[in-house]
Design a protein around this motif. Structure first.
Motif, PDB file in Angstrom:
ATOM      1  N   GLU A 155       0.966  -1.367   0.101  1.00 41.49           N
ATOM      2  CA  GLU A 155      -0.142   0.013  -0.047  1.00 41.49           C
ATOM      3  C   GLU A 155       0.923   1.126  -0.165  1.00 41.49           C
ATOM      4  OE1 GLU A 155      -3.566  -1.394   3.003  1.00 41.49           O
ATOM      5  OE2 GLU A 155      -3.911   0.382   1.860  1.00 41.49           O
ATOM      6  N   GLN A 156       0.351   2.217  -0.958  1.00 42.21           N
ATOM      7  CA  GLN A 156       1.125   3.625  -0.770  1.00 42.21           C
ATOM      8  C   GLN A 156      -0.058   4.503  -0.965  1.00 42.21           C
ATOM      9  OE1 GLN A 156       3.615   2.246  -4.461  1.00 42.21           O
ATOM     10  NE2 GLN A 156       4.722   4.093  -3.683  1.00 42.21           N
ATOM     11  N   ASP A 157       0.445   5.595  -0.252  1.00 39.41           N
ATOM     12  CA  ASP A 157      -0.521   6.898  -0.535  1.00 39.41           C
ATOM     13  C   ASP A 157      -0.301   7.278  -1.824  1.00 39.41           C
ATOM     14  OD1 ASP A 157      -0.688   9.993   1.474  1.00 39.41           O
ATOM     15  OD2 ASP A 157      -1.753   9.599  -0.478  1.00 39.41           O
ATOM     16  N   PRO A 158      -1.531   7.584  -2.586  1.00 39.54           N
ATOM     17  CA  PRO A 158      -1.502   7.769  -3.977  1.00 39.54           C
ATOM     18  C   PRO A 158      -1.075   9.207  -4.321  1.00 39.54           C
ATOM     19  CG  PRO A 158      -3.852   7.755  -3.346  1.00 39.54           C
ATOM     20  CD  PRO A 158      -2.970   7.148  -2.034  1.00 39.54           C
ATOM     21  N   GLY A 159      -1.266  10.004  -3.175  1.00 39.30           N
ATOM     22  CA  GLY A 159      -0.790  11.560  -3.329  1.00 39.30           C
ATOM     23  C   GLY A 159      -2.184  12.279  -4.329  1.00 39.30           C
ATOM     24  N   PHE A 196       1.732  14.489  -4.095  1.00 38.36           N
ATOM     25  CA  PHE A 196       2.164  15.274  -3.217  1.00 38.36           C
ATOM     26  C   PHE A 196       2.979  16.257  -4.014  1.00 38.36           C
ATOM     27  CE2 PHE A 196       3.530  12.697   0.740  1.00 38.36           C
ATOM     28  CZ  PHE A 196       2.640  11.824   0.435  1.00 38.36           C
ATOM     29  N   PHE A 237       8.086   9.511   1.255  1.00 35.18           N
ATOM     30  CA  PHE A 237       6.861   8.403   0.722  1.00 35.18           C
ATOM     31  C   PHE A 237       7.046   7.272   1.694  1.00 35.18           C
ATOM     32  CE2 PHE A 237       6.371  11.416  -2.186  1.00 35.18           C
ATOM     33  CZ  PHE A 237       7.275  11.200  -3.418  1.00 35.18           C
ATOM     34  N   ASN A 238       6.051   6.631   2.387  1.00 38.18           N
ATOM     35  CA  ASN A 238       6.058   5.426   2.885  1.00 38.18           C
ATOM     36  C   ASN A 238       5.386   4.378   2.029  1.00 38.18           C
ATOM     37  OD1 ASN A 238       7.574   6.112   5.050  1.00 38.18           O
ATOM     38  ND2 ASN A 238       5.673   6.734   6.262  1.00 38.18           N
ATOM     39  N   CYS A 239       5.636   3.384   2.401  1.00 42.19           N
ATOM     40  CA  CYS A 239       5.022   2.143   1.717  1.00 42.19           C
ATOM     41  C   CYS A 239       4.839   0.956   2.605  1.00 42.19           C
ATOM     42  CB  CYS A 239       5.651   1.529   0.458  1.00 42.19           C
ATOM     43  SG  CYS A 239       5.340   0.029  -0.370  1.00 42.19           S
ATOM     44  N   TYR A 278       7.426  -1.488   6.900  1.00 43.21           N
ATOM     45  CA  TYR A 278       7.241  -0.473   5.993  1.00 43.21           C
ATOM     46  C   TYR A 278       8.557  -0.081   5.175  1.00 43.21           C
ATOM     47  CZ  TYR A 278       8.697   3.271   8.950  1.00 43.21           C
ATOM     48  OH  TYR A 278       9.419   4.174   9.796  1.00 43.21           O
ATOM     49  N   SER A 320      10.564   3.210   3.386  1.00 42.06           N
ATOM     50  CA  SER A 320      10.401   4.576   3.092  1.00 42.06           C
ATOM     51  C   SER A 320      11.151   5.174   1.781  1.00 42.06           C
ATOM     52  CB  SER A 320      10.524   5.590   4.330  1.00 42.06           C
ATOM     53  OG  SER A 320      11.860   5.353   4.683  1.00 42.06           O
ATOM     54  N   THR A 375       2.851   6.392  -5.957  1.00 41.22           N
ATOM     55  CA  THR A 375       2.837   7.928  -5.238  1.00 41.22           C
ATOM     56  C   THR A 375       3.146   8.921  -6.264  1.00 41.22           C
ATOM     57  OG1 THR A 375       3.115   7.099  -3.178  1.00 41.22           O
ATOM     58  CG2 THR A 375       3.290   9.309  -3.408  1.00 41.22           C
TER      59      THR A 375
END
Lengths: 114, 113
Positions: B5-9, B11, B21-23, B70, B72, B107
């Motif tokens: 999982e990643q934050d899609p942004g 950013f 970024f984190n994953c 995770y 980063s 992201t």
């Protein structure tokens, strides 16, 4: 440098047509892959091959088949193209499954089915 | 829980900023980790592998936290040319039979002048 070549970069096909996407790698890699990438869905594995004449289904094999007659060449076949197969198709290769080995992608084939 | 999982942004950061970024990954037995960069309408390309002790390549630093599962990516002094989508990639298996890698959805980073 590893070179993965997808010969067809941009294609427009009609619904029901048979479509061949060819991929060649020049590094004698064992593993080859076909992915499709769609906005918001990320990379999805269609099929992969770990040896000549060997193939395994990925996450979304329906509507696709593959052929690997030679180690360096991996073909993706759409037997009867449909509009929901409009996508970017990425071929990739990887030396073997050993942890740490990275994957190399071709430049992609943009397929539009009308 | 999704495998990777990643934050899609997106950013959106100014030039010169530091961005991270984190994953997260779900398989605790995962063996190897990578960050890939993908420019718009281009193929993903390896940015850097992620090693257990953390590693740096110029302005880019990658770290792995196995306990929390995770990885980063830190980008210092952002450049306009860093604008791209960054994919987190995990090898969830070990041994010669581990063919597949698992990809995050990426992201998106936009560096603004």
């Amino acid at each position: 440098d590893v070179k993965v070549t997808q010969s067809s970069r941009y294609l427009v096909k009609r619904t029901g047509e048979k479509v061949f996407l060819e991929c060649v790698q020049d590094m004698d890699h064992e593993n080859m892959f076909w992915y499709r990438q769609d906005p918001g869905l990320g990379l999805r594995l269609i099929y992969f091959s770990y040896d000549v004449k060997m193939k395994e289904k990925g996450d979304i094999p329906e509507g696709y088949s593959v052929s690997r007659e030679k180690k360096e060449r991996f073909s993706l076949i759409l037997e009867s193209a449909s509009t929901n197969q409009t996508s970017m198709y990425l071929c990739a290769s990887r030396e073997d499954g050993t942890s740490g080995n990275t994957i190399y992608f071709g430049e992609g084939s943009w397929l539009t089915v009308v | 829980r999704k495998e990777v999982e990643q934050d899609p942004g997106p950013f959106n950061v100014p030039e010169g900023a530091t961005v991270a970024f984190n994953c997260t990954y779900s398989n605790s037995a995962s063996q190897s980790f990578f960050w890939y960069r993908q420019d718009c309408r281009k193929e993903p390309k390896l940015l850097m592998s992620v090693y257990s002790s953390g590693n740096e390549d110029g302005r880019f630093t990658a770290q792995l936290n196995r306990a929390s599962q995770y990885i980063s990516l830190l980008i210092r002094d952002s450049k306009l040319s860093d604008s791209a989508t960054y994919l987190c990639v995990v090898n969830p298996y070990s041994g010669a039979g581990s063919y597949q890698l698992t990809f995050g959805k990426g992201t998106k980073l936009s560096v603004i002048p």
